[in-house]
Design a protein around this motif. Structure first.
Motif, PDB file in Angstrom:
ATOM      1  N   VAL A   1      42.982  50.304 -19.019  1.00  0.00           N
ATOM      2  CA  VAL A   1      44.291  50.419 -18.386  1.00  0.00           C
ATOM      3  C   VAL A   1      44.116  51.094 -17.022  1.00  0.00           C
ATOM      4  O   VAL A   1      43.346  52.043 -16.886  1.00  0.00           O
ATOM      5  N   GLU A   2      44.745  50.542 -16.005  1.00  0.00           N
ATOM      6  CA  GLU A   2      44.498  51.021 -14.644  1.00  0.00           C
ATOM      7  C   GLU A   2      45.567  51.984 -14.133  1.00  0.00           C
ATOM      8  O   GLU A   2      45.300  52.820 -13.289  1.00  0.00           O
ATOM      9  N   ARG A   3      46.786  51.820 -14.625  1.00  0.00           N
ATOM     10  CA  ARG A   3      47.878  52.695 -14.173  1.00  0.00           C
ATOM     11  C   ARG A   3      48.771  53.026 -15.352  1.00  0.00           C
ATOM     12  O   ARG A   3      49.108  52.129 -16.134  1.00  0.00           O
ATOM     13  N   ILE A   4      49.171  54.276 -15.418  1.00  0.00           N
ATOM     14  CA  ILE A   4      50.086  54.703 -16.486  1.00  0.00           C
ATOM     15  C   ILE A   4      51.233  55.480 -15.842  1.00  0.00           C
ATOM     16  O   ILE A   4      50.994  56.450 -15.128  1.00  0.00           O
ATOM     17  N   LEU A   5      52.427  55.010 -16.090  1.00  0.00           N
ATOM     18  CA  LEU A   5      53.601  55.692 -15.528  1.00  0.00           C
ATOM     19  C   LEU A   5      54.414  56.310 -16.666  1.00  0.00           C
ATOM     20  O   LEU A   5      54.783  55.612 -17.619  1.00  0.00           O
ATOM     21  N   PHE A   6      54.659  57.605 -16.580  1.00  0.00           N
ATOM     22  CA  PHE A   6      55.556  58.276 -17.528  1.00  0.00           C
ATOM     23  C   PHE A   6      56.920  58.375 -16.847  1.00  0.00           C
ATOM     24  O   PHE A   6      57.041  58.988 -15.784  1.00  0.00           O
ATOM     25  N   ALA A   7      57.920  57.761 -17.428  1.00  0.00           N
ATOM     26  CA  ALA A   7      59.222  57.740 -16.762  1.00  0.00           C
ATOM     27  C   ALA A   7      60.304  58.347 -17.650  1.00  0.00           C
ATOM     28  O   ALA A   7      60.483  57.928 -18.794  1.00  0.00           O
ATOM     29  N   ALA A   8      61.000  59.332 -17.112  1.00  0.00           N
ATOM     30  CA  ALA A   8      62.174  59.871 -17.809  1.00  0.00           C
ATOM     31  C   ALA A   8      63.295  58.870 -17.617  1.00  0.00           C
ATOM     32  O   ALA A   8      63.606  58.491 -16.484  1.00  0.00           O
ATOM     33  N   THR A   9      63.890  58.413 -18.712  1.00  0.00           N
ATOM     34  CA  THR A   9      64.929  57.387 -18.606  1.00  0.00           C
ATOM     35  C   THR A   9      66.312  58.044 -18.534  1.00  0.00           C
ATOM     36  O   THR A   9      66.452  59.255 -18.687  1.00  0.00           O
ATOM     37  N   LYS A  10      67.312  57.219 -18.325  1.00  0.00           N
ATOM     38  CA  LYS A  10      68.727  57.624 -18.360  1.00  0.00           C
ATOM     39  C   LYS A  10      69.065  58.694 -17.324  1.00  0.00           C
ATOM     40  O   LYS A  10      69.869  59.600 -17.556  1.00  0.00           O
ATOM     41  N   ALA A  11      68.407  58.626 -16.151  1.00  0.00           N
ATOM     42  CA  ALA A  11      68.668  59.607 -15.095  1.00  0.00           C
ATOM     43  C   ALA A  11      70.105  59.508 -14.591  1.00  0.00           C
ATOM     44  O   ALA A  11      70.582  60.402 -13.889  1.00  0.00           O
ATOM     45  N   ASP A  12      70.809  58.414 -14.941  1.00  0.00           N
ATOM     46  CA  ASP A  12      72.208  58.296 -14.520  1.00  0.00           C
ATOM     47  C   ASP A  12      73.116  59.272 -15.280  1.00  0.00           C
ATOM     48  O   ASP A  12      74.305  59.358 -15.000  1.00  0.00           O
TER      49      ASP A  12
ATOM     50  N   ALA B   1      67.311  52.501 -15.941  1.00  0.00           N
ATOM     51  CA  ALA B   1      67.102  51.053 -15.878  1.00  0.00           C
ATOM     52  C   ALA B   1      68.429  50.350 -15.621  1.00  0.00           C
ATOM     53  O   ALA B   1      68.498  49.362 -14.899  1.00  0.00           O
ATOM     54  N   VAL B   2      69.493  50.882 -16.218  1.00  0.00           N
ATOM     55  CA  VAL B   2      70.845  50.386 -15.954  1.00  0.00           C
ATOM     56  C   VAL B   2      71.729  51.599 -15.661  1.00  0.00           C
ATOM     57  O   VAL B   2      71.841  52.499 -16.497  1.00  0.00           O
ATOM     58  N   ARG B   3      72.304  51.600 -14.487  1.00  0.00           N
ATOM     59  CA  ARG B   3      73.110  52.750 -14.107  1.00  0.00           C
ATOM     60  C   ARG B   3      74.525  52.570 -14.640  1.00  0.00           C
ATOM     61  O   ARG B   3      75.255  51.670 -14.213  1.00  0.00           O
ATOM     62  N   ALA B   4      74.899  53.464 -15.567  1.00  0.00           N
ATOM     63  CA  ALA B   4      76.199  53.324 -16.230  1.00  0.00           C
ATOM     64  C   ALA B   4      77.251  54.257 -15.636  1.00  0.00           C
ATOM     65  O   ALA B   4      78.388  54.284 -16.104  1.00  0.00           O
ATOM     66  N   THR B   5      76.866  55.040 -14.633  1.00  0.00           N
ATOM     67  CA  THR B   5      77.800  56.045 -14.102  1.00  0.00           C
ATOM     68  C   THR B   5      77.912  55.965 -12.578  1.00  0.00           C
ATOM     69  O   THR B   5      77.042  55.415 -11.914  1.00  0.00           O
ATOM     70  N   VAL B   6      78.988  56.562 -12.062  1.00  0.00           N
ATOM     71  CA  VAL B   6      79.080  56.831 -10.624  1.00  0.00           C
ATOM     72  C   VAL B   6      79.193  58.346 -10.466  1.00  0.00           C
ATOM     73  O   VAL B   6      79.443  59.056 -11.440  1.00  0.00           O
ATOM     74  N   GLU B   7      79.020  58.840  -9.230  1.00  0.00           N
ATOM     75  CA  GLU B   7      78.996  60.288  -9.042  1.00  0.00           C
ATOM     76  C   GLU B   7      80.306  60.799  -8.475  1.00  0.00           C
ATOM     77  O   GLU B   7      81.039  60.064  -7.820  1.00  0.00           O
ATOM     78  N   GLN B   8      80.553  62.048  -8.736  1.00  0.00           N
ATOM     79  CA  GLN B   8      81.809  62.651  -8.283  1.00  0.00           C
ATOM     80  C   GLN B   8      81.601  64.154  -8.110  1.00  0.00           C
ATOM     81  O   GLN B   8      80.986  64.780  -8.972  1.00  0.00           O
ATOM     82  N   MET B   9      82.127  64.708  -6.997  1.00  0.00           N
ATOM     83  CA  MET B   9      82.065  66.168  -6.828  1.00  0.00           C
ATOM     84  C   MET B   9      83.414  66.734  -7.255  1.00  0.00           C
ATOM     85  O   MET B   9      84.462  66.209  -6.876  1.00  0.00           O
ATOM     86  N   VAL B  10      83.387  67.781  -8.041  1.00  0.00           N
ATOM     87  CA  VAL B  10      84.632  68.361  -8.546  1.00  0.00           C
ATOM     88  C   VAL B  10      84.661  69.845  -8.204  1.00  0.00           C
ATOM     89  O   VAL B  10      83.628  70.528  -8.302  1.00  0.00           O
ATOM     90  N   ASP B  11      85.825  70.306  -7.803  1.00  0.00           N
ATOM     91  CA  ASP B  11      85.962  71.730  -7.521  1.00  0.00           C
ATOM     92  C   ASP B  11      86.111  72.474  -8.849  1.00  0.00           C
ATOM     93  O   ASP B  11      87.014  72.207  -9.629  1.00  0.00           O
TER      94      ASP B  11
END
Ligand code: GDP
Length: 474
Positions: free
Chosen positions: A328-339, A378-388
């Motif tokens: 194996v030449e490349r191994i990527l560890f990816a944290a999912t669900k960053a959304d 992999a699929v972004r299920a959210t949008v961002e919002q700033m709240v006071d």
């Protein structure tokens, strides 16, 4: 190492050499393994990756896409008739329906071939014309990787290890029911299939509880992910305390035989036929889930990442070495669900992943393959919002709740600024990081508006693809 291992290893190398020769004459093939524990996000990742490679409107961070060198991408029949095909169309249909749902998760190994027509890079590229690179995606449960250490143990050693682990403070509550039942069992008694079945079931429930709590170390992997082996005798065993004597018809002997069958008929063929042929690997990790579950889950995650690296670069005396003709030449560890996080916290999540990979590399004394770490959705299920929030600006994510379908905006809590505070944390009396906000975060997939030329929205999926296969498209 037995004689059959050596023969298998030689056969494997001959097959790999044939593959290599074929690929030099024909078009190159890249075998990309996609793995991760149940619910880590493998099905969603592959579905979105393929849809986004077919469309490419959201893949600008892939070099070949950004440079306009990809002429076309198309699905092809896979070369291996013995493996199930990854149901890309079925999964995509669920994600893109007017009322979208998440696709069904990975239960066993499957594969899909994608072919990419690309203009090579460089001065003379115009003269060289288009090349085709085949990408064979292999989806397999991460649970199956955990079986590797079993190959070096016999039944008595494995039983002893498993029983000792089950009595450890972090695990004994999960094991209580299984161990209480085990107290009533005489391993030297004659095999009774109902007792055997009951032991296997209670042990499997214990493994499932450990996985749910974010703890690793729940081999044998097929107990939780049986694939097509559900209910077969090769899966009907469990650890037992070693009796002073037990005849050939005893429960102990039956379990001992089944343990050996499991290694021979299940574990070995998987590693030989599939794992050993992977060129590139992505390991998807529900890191936010582990961080939320607590310090023990993070400590176990550290350990299992080192185990995975070791599996890909086995030492000279390992049983696996004889098979690993192809490396194996490349191994990527990816944290999912960053959304699930506002982007202001992505740097922290990436830093945690990088620290975990560095730690795993150190523990596994790992040299060779290129390793990477990142946070993606992999699929972004959210949008961002700033709240006071009481005079302070708070980064929230907004999406449709999976259970009610209503719009919700949440803040899952804060990740630590210093990743070492989290990964090096002592396992007792430790702080917890993501608060209760995280446990209610279950978003439905987004309603896709269907802009022509675009796959599902994502976070850094194109960067992951560039790391994994970008060099093959130059
Ligand atoms: P598998 O068991 O590894 O195949 O996991 P799946 O791909 O089926 O994902 C499990 C669940 O995690 C899905 O049903 C979703 O609820 C969630 N999930 C996976 N990927 C994403 C993502 O990128 N964003 C969000 N918000 N949820 C995801």
């Amino acid at each position: 190492m037995g004689i059959t291992d050596i023969t298998d290893g030689v056969l494997r190398r001959i097959e790999d050499a044939q593959d290599g020769a074929r690929e030099m004459l024909l078009d190159p093939v890249v075998r990309l393994g996609v793995t991760g524990l149940s619910r880590a996000g493998k099905t969603v990742f592959i579905t979105s990756l393929v849809a986004n490679l077919l469309e490419r409107g959201r893949m600008a961070q892939m070099g070949a896409v950004g440079e306009g060198r990809i002429a076309s991408v198309y699905l092809q029949p896979q070369p291996d008739d013995s493996l199930p095909r990854f149901d890309f169309e079925g999964h995509l249909a669920k994600l893109t329906a007017p009322d979208p749902t998440w696709p069904d998760s990975t239960r066993a190994i499957s594969t899909l071939r994608l072919s990419i027509r690309v203009q090579p890079k460089g001065l003379l590229s115009g003269l060289r014309g288009l090349r085709t690179v085949h990408l064979d995606i292999v989806d397999y449960p991460g649970e199956w990787l955990l079986d590797l250490p079993l190959m070096t143990l016999d039944y008595a050693q494995w039983s002893e290890q498993a029983l000792n682990a089950a009595r450890s403070p972090a695990r004994r509550d999960h094991a209580a029911q299984w161990l209480a039942g085990l107290d009533q069992v005489d391993p030297a008694a004659k095999l009774d299939e109902s007792v055997a079945g009951e032991q296997a079931r209670a042990f499997t429930n214990y493994l499932a509880a450990m996985r749910a709590a974010g703890l690793s170390d729940f081999a044998p992997g097929r107990f939780l992910m049986p694939g097509d082996l559900e209910g077969s005798p090769a899966l009907t065993f469990a650890p037992l305390p070693k009796p002073d004597k037990g005849g050939s018809r005893s429960l102990w002997r039956a379990f001992e035989r089944r343990f050996e069958s499991y290694k021979r008929l299940v574990v070995k063929p998987f590693f030989r036929n599939h794992f050993a042929r992977i060129d590139r690997q992505i390991v998807l990790i529900d890191a936010l889930g582990a961080i939320h579950a607590g310090p023990q889950a993070v400590a176990d995650l550290r350990g299992s990442m080192a185990d995975i690296l070791e599996a890909f670069r086995p030492g000279p005396n390992s049983w696996l070495t004889s098979f690993m003709g192809r490396r194996v030449e490349r191994i990527l560890f990816a944290a999912t669900k960053a959304d699930h996080l506002h982007h202001t916290q992505h740097a922290e999540l990436t830093a945690i992943m990088e620290a975990l990979v560095a730690d795993a590399r150190r523990r596994a004394d790992f040299r060779g393959a290129q390793t990477g770490a990142m946070a993606l959705a992999a699929v972004r299920a959210t949008v961002e919002q700033m709240v006071d929030h009481g005079g302070q600006e708070l980064g929230m994510v907004r999406g449709r709740a999976l259970d009610t379908g209503r719009d919700i905006a949440l803040h899952p809590g804060d990740l630590p600024r210093d990743p070492n505070a989290l990964i090096g944390m002592a396992t007792s009396g430790a702080q917890s990081w993501l608060d209760d906000g995280y446990s209610v975060m279950r978003f439905a997939p987004p309603r896709l508006t269907g802009i022509a030329g675009e796959g599902p929205p994502h976070i850094r999926l194109d960067r992951a693809a560039e790391f994994l296969i970008g060099d093959k498209l130059r």
